[in-house]
Design a protein around this motif. Structure first.
Motif, PDB file in Angstrom:
ATOM      1  N   SER A 282      13.127   4.724   2.819  1.00 56.63           N
ATOM      2  CA  SER A 282      13.917   5.817   2.380  1.00 56.63           C
ATOM      3  C   SER A 282      13.157   7.387   2.920  1.00 56.63           C
ATOM      4  CB  SER A 282      13.875   5.850   0.902  1.00 56.63           C
ATOM      5  OG  SER A 282      12.665   6.041   0.157  1.00 56.63           O
ATOM      6  N   ILE A 283      13.854   8.417   2.727  1.00 54.43           N
ATOM      7  CA  ILE A 283      13.287   9.670   3.131  1.00 54.43           C
ATOM      8  C   ILE A 283      11.975   9.988   1.952  1.00 54.43           C
ATOM      9  CG2 ILE A 283      13.541  12.054   2.891  1.00 54.43           C
ATOM     10  CD1 ILE A 283      15.087  10.865   5.333  1.00 54.43           C
ATOM     11  N   GLU A 284      12.119   9.631   0.919  1.00 53.30           N
ATOM     12  CA  GLU A 284      11.273   9.801  -0.191  1.00 53.30           C
ATOM     13  C   GLU A 284       9.970   8.943   0.284  1.00 53.30           C
ATOM     14  OE1 GLU A 284      14.992  11.215  -1.322  1.00 53.30           O
ATOM     15  OE2 GLU A 284      14.278   8.994  -0.793  1.00 53.30           O
ATOM     16  N   ARG A 285      10.336   7.609   0.645  1.00 53.28           N
ATOM     17  CA  ARG A 285       9.028   6.758   0.826  1.00 53.28           C
ATOM     18  C   ARG A 285       8.130   7.030   1.799  1.00 53.28           C
ATOM     19  NH1 ARG A 285       9.133   1.845   2.160  1.00 53.28           N
ATOM     20  NH2 ARG A 285      11.603   1.333   2.467  1.00 53.28           N
ATOM     21  N   ALA A 287       7.943  10.160   3.081  1.00 49.98           N
ATOM     22  CA  ALA A 287       7.259  11.437   2.819  1.00 49.98           C
ATOM     23  C   ALA A 287       5.944  11.043   1.923  1.00 49.98           C
ATOM     24  CB  ALA A 287       8.144  12.216   1.918  1.00 49.98           C
ATOM     25  N   GLY A 288       5.903  10.023   1.261  1.00 50.48           N
ATOM     26  CA  GLY A 288       4.862   9.554   0.512  1.00 50.48           C
ATOM     27  C   GLY A 288       3.843   8.991   1.355  1.00 50.48           C
ATOM     28  N   THR A 291       2.163  12.024   3.095  1.00 48.57           N
ATOM     29  CA  THR A 291       1.532  12.704   2.227  1.00 48.57           C
ATOM     30  C   THR A 291       0.024  11.819   2.161  1.00 48.57           C
ATOM     31  OG1 THR A 291       3.291  13.546   1.131  1.00 48.57           O
ATOM     32  CG2 THR A 291       1.022  13.674  -0.086  1.00 48.57           C
ATOM     33  N   SER A 300      12.912  17.582   7.443  1.00 49.14           N
ATOM     34  CA  SER A 300      13.526  16.258   7.622  1.00 49.14           C
ATOM     35  C   SER A 300      14.857  16.604   8.143  1.00 49.14           C
ATOM     36  CB  SER A 300      13.209  15.503   6.290  1.00 49.14           C
ATOM     37  OG  SER A 300      12.062  15.185   6.043  1.00 49.14           O
ATOM     38  N   HIS A 311      11.249  13.660  11.285  1.00 46.90           N
ATOM     39  CA  HIS A 311      10.706  14.747  10.515  1.00 46.90           C
ATOM     40  C   HIS A 311       9.685  15.503  11.218  1.00 46.90           C
ATOM     41  CE1 HIS A 311      11.782  11.916   7.152  1.00 46.90           C
ATOM     42  NE2 HIS A 311      11.997  11.143   7.893  1.00 46.90           N
TER      43      HIS A 311
END
Length: 314
Positions: A282-285, A287-288, A291, A300, A311
């Protein structure tokens, strides 16, 4: 995939040792970098043209769509450092959109890099070429000629998904060190979606991906004095929902023994050699993950169907 400094590929002794290490483990495996001999590179090129295989054409579309955005985000006179550069199709979009003074394609397939260099000498004469034939997962020393240039790393194709998460984080940290302070990284990432779309992308009706996977055994026969009978193995692609990844395997269809570099490797009927993972995010996973590797997601982008994402990390 790979010219320049750096080794063409693992020396034969290293290749054989790595193959035996994987084939004698409790769960047999071979590293996906073994796919990319000359025949493997050709087969992968054919895979990218298949109707089931959406990642390449979708990523190309995103890159064309965001070219204007990137031009405003990347400093002029940049050096483009591409990891896994088997051809220049995606880099050429960046050459057209950005002010790129130098290009450093890094790959393990020497012949593909040599052909790339020959083509770019004619099509992009103003861009200084510094190809490096090497395994990009290992530390890479960039050419001194690009030392003062702003650097944009480029890692397309969702190759990041071939790495287990700890290895992906380690690789992204290594890229930060290689590119240096104030560099950016443009990276392609495949997104989670229905297995009805994912599985055919790795098990196409024409059998090209099966030939690509089985070619690894042909390479072992040639380079590791093995005697695999390809008719006794079958390509398998499965979705692992728990790990959020496609897995590629070579399944032994019968109980059998195979000789590899003088060693006997025994297979049970149904036992597999695990040849590749392809994690989906996912986009969020993602990004994590970035990071945790010390990067910040600056922008993104996705296609309209949210099949794929690109990204810009800073």
């Amino acid at each position: 995939m790979p010219e320049g400094s750096g080794a063409l590929a693992p020396a034969r002794s290293d290749f054989v040792a790595e193959a035996l290490n994987g084939l004698t483990a409790p769960r047999k495996s071979l590293p996906p970098k073994f796919f990319y001999d000359d025949a493997g590179c050709t087969l992968f090129g054919a895979i990218t043209e298949l109707p089931e295989y959406y990642p390449t054409r979708t990523e190309l579309g995103i890159l064309r769509d965001i070219a204007g955005d990137l031009a405003a985000l990347v400093p002029p006179g940049a050096a483009l450092v591409e990891y896994g550069a088997s051809d220049e199709a995606k880099a050429a979009i960046l050459f057209a959109a950005l002010d790129v003074d130098a290009y450093v394609p890094i790959d393990i397939a020497h012949q593909a890099l040599t052909a790339l260099k020959s083509r770019l000498r004619w099509s992009h004469r103003a861009v200084a070429l510094h190809p490096i034939a090497a395994d990009f997962l290992a530390p890479v020393k960039l050419p001194a000629a690009i030392g003062a240039m702003p650097k944009l790393g480029f890692f397309p194709g969702s190759t990041i998904g071939n790495l287990d998460p700890p290895d992906a984080i380690a690789f992204l940290r290594q890229v930060r060190t290689t590119l240096g302070v104030c560099a950016s990284l443009l990276i392609g990432v495949d997104l989670e979606k229905s297995p009805d779309i994912l599985v055919p992308a790795y098990d196409d009706a024409a059998g090209v991906t099966a030939a690509f996977n089985l070619n690894m055994l042909t390479r072992l026969n040639r380079e590791a004095d093995a005697d695999f009978d390809l008719d006794l193995f079958a390509h398998r692609a499965v979705w692992n929902d728990t790990a959020k990844r496609i897995e590629m395997h070579l399944e032994s269809l019968v109980a059998q023994s195979v000789r590899v570099a003088g060693r006997t490797i025994r297979f049970r009927a149904g036992e597999t050699i695990h040849t590749e993972n392809s994690y989906k995010f996912s986009i969020e996973r993602f990004a994590g993950l970035a990071t945790r590797a010390g990067w910040h997601v600056a922008r993104s982008w996705t296609d309209a169907e949210r099949l794929f994402s690109v990204h810009l990390l800073s």
